[in-house]
Structures are given as C-alpha cells and as structure tokens.
Design an enzyme around this catalytic site. Structure first.
Site, PDB file in Angstrom:
ATOM      1  N   GLU A  41       0.899  -1.153   0.129  1.00 22.57           N
ATOM      2  CA  GLU A  41       0.024  -0.004   0.070  1.00 22.57           C
ATOM      3  C   GLU A  41       0.920   1.244  -0.125  1.00 22.57           C
ATOM      4  O   GLU A  41       1.861   1.232   0.687  1.00 22.57           O
ATOM      5  CB  GLU A  41      -0.825   0.022   1.368  1.00 22.57           C
ATOM      6  N   ARG A  45       0.385  10.487   1.146  1.00 26.68           N
ATOM      7  CA  ARG A  45       0.603  11.560   2.003  1.00 26.68           C
ATOM      8  C   ARG A  45       1.571  12.495   1.744  1.00 26.68           C
ATOM      9  O   ARG A  45       1.981  13.287   2.423  1.00 26.68           O
ATOM     10  CB  ARG A  45       0.759  10.938   3.652  1.00 26.68           C
ATOM     11  N   LYS A 129     -10.685  -2.063   7.516  1.00 31.52           N
ATOM     12  CA  LYS A 129      -9.470  -1.666   8.153  1.00 31.52           C
ATOM     13  C   LYS A 129      -9.935  -1.081   9.367  1.00 31.52           C
ATOM     14  O   LYS A 129     -10.922  -0.180   9.318  1.00 31.52           O
ATOM     15  CB  LYS A 129      -8.709  -0.740   7.159  1.00 31.52           C
TER      16      LYS A 129
HETATM   17  C1  3PG Z   1      -1.921   3.739   8.042  1.00 27.40           C
HETATM   18  O1  3PG Z   1      -1.998   4.509   7.380  1.00 27.40           O
HETATM   19  O2  3PG Z   1      -2.636   2.943   8.309  1.00 27.40           O
HETATM   20  C2  3PG Z   1      -1.062   4.064   9.204  1.00 27.40           C
HETATM   21  O3  3PG Z   1      -0.402   5.512   8.827  1.00 27.40           O
HETATM   22  C3  3PG Z   1       0.162   3.083   9.477  1.00 27.40           C
HETATM   23  O4  3PG Z   1       0.371   3.476  10.785  1.00 27.40           O
HETATM   24  P1  3PG Z   1       1.617   2.995  11.433  1.00 27.40           P
HETATM   25  O5  3PG Z   1       2.637   4.177  10.834  1.00 27.40           O
HETATM   26  O6  3PG Z   1       1.343   3.260  12.899  1.00 27.40           O
HETATM   27  O7  3PG Z   1       2.003   1.745  11.180  1.00 27.40           O
END
Ligand code: 3PG
Length: 206
Positions: A41, A45, A129
């Site tokens: 994925e 961002r 999710k």
């Molecule tokens: C996401 O988009 O699912 C999160 O940013 C992932 O979170 P993490 O950086 O705590 O793994």
C-alpha cells in the site's frame, strides 16, 4: 464487492510505503519484494505518492500496488488513474462510500467504532481496516466485534509493530495487519534497504 483478501492471497502483512521521492518508493518496494511481498500500500501523504504508484506499476509489474489515505472522489480518481490495484481509506463518510460505490478495484474502508462498522456493512463491505488500531481498542475491540458482526473481517493498522502483530493475527476475524514499522522512516532516510527486507521477512508469518 471485489474481495481484497483474495487479492492478498496468503500474505498476512500489508506493508505501507511512505516516501518523499519516486526513487525512495522504488527502493522500498524492491526491498519488500525481496522478502516475498506481492502486494503493498502506498499512502497518499506526500507529493510524490501518485507518481510512486505509477512508477511501481511500470517498473515492478508483478507487484500489486494499492493507494491508502483515500479521502474523497478527487484523490480516488488520481489513485485509479495511476493504476492502483486496490483502495484503502483511513475513515469513512456516507459521501465517501457513495463515491466508492462503482470502484473497479477492491476497497477496504477504514473504521474505528461500531457505528462505522454498521454503516460500511450497510454499503456491502465485509473486509475493513481498523484505524488507528492501537488507539481504537486494539485486539480486545476486534475480539468483541466477532460475535456482533459475524462475517466481518479486519486488517488493523496504526500502531502495529513486531511486538503486537501476533495479538491481532491470532484473532479469527483478522485477515492481515498493516503498518509502517517494516519500513521505518530512519531506514528510508539513510537507505538501509536490507533492514526493510529483514523486517518484512520477520513480519510475514505465512
Ligand atoms: C496507516 O495509514 O494505516 C497508518 O499510517 C499506519 O500506521 P503506523 O505508521 O502506525 O504503522
């Protein structure tokens, strides 16, 4: 509704790519592929994110590449135009769910509470999710959801790491866990690509 877990196959790790340049995105994806990862994925961002998806689709054609952080119809269109194989949202609204209704690729809507789960279920989704997982009740929350929302399965992300991923994967209603811990920003910044391969190998249980 197209199935995301079918696309994932046996992979139980949803590795997240967050990069500032196309070059970084490619190196991260190559390092993940070296660990046997077939699906990643890319979170939308950074300014480079859409170009990263396009580059991965062109240069690593065997890799399935999805877009994360899809928040509205505009971003959705850009993600699909870039060739995204699946779409992930961090949260949902009726508007976003309506925009996603005719999406040609699997969609995993992000939920964080019972009301969200009911809403996306009403729109026909069964693979969700949980985000941010560690702040939204974590594994105990998902365990409690099993009896109420039968047939709904989850991919928790947000605050998952090597230390808690197995708490989630031990649950029958969890089909995968996702996150960035397998591609830490400091490794990306200093080009430590082999660390990413090792972390993906350690995290992928199948
Ligand atoms: C996401 O988009 O699912 C999160 O940013 C992932 O979170 P993490 O950086 O705590 O793994």
């Amino acid at each position: 509704m197209k199935s995301f877990s079918t696309l994932m196959g046996k992979q139980t790790l949803l590795p997240i790519i967050q990069a500032n340049t196309v070059e970084q995105g490619l190196e991260i994806a190559k390092a993940m592929s070296a660990a046997g990862i077939n699906l990643v994925e890319v979170v939308l961002r950074t300014d480079a994110s859409i170009d990263i998806i396009r580059a991965l689709k062109k240069q690593l054609p065997q890799l399935k590449v999805g877009a994360g952080t899809v928040l509205n119809a505009d971003i959705l269109k850009k993600a699909l135009d870039a060739g995204s194989d699946f779409i992930i949202t961090p949260a949902i609204s009726e508007q976003l769910l309506t925009d996603l209704a005719n999406c040609p690729v699997p969609v995993v809507p992000g939920i964080s509470n019972t009301a969200d789960i009911l809403l996306v279920k009403e729109f026909g989704y069964t693979e969700l999710k949980l985000f941010p997982a560690s702040l939204s009740g974590g594994a105990p929350f998902l365990k409690a959801m099993a009896a109420v929302f039968q047939g709904i399965t989850f991919c928790p992300t947000g605050g998952i790491s090597e230390s808690n991923q197995h708490d989630f994967l031990a649950l029958d209603n969890v089909f995968a866990v996702g996150g960035t811990w397998i591609a830490k920003p400091e490794w990306v910044a200093s080009g430590q690509w082999s660390e990413i391969t090792s972390a993906c190998r350690a995290a992928q249980v199948n």
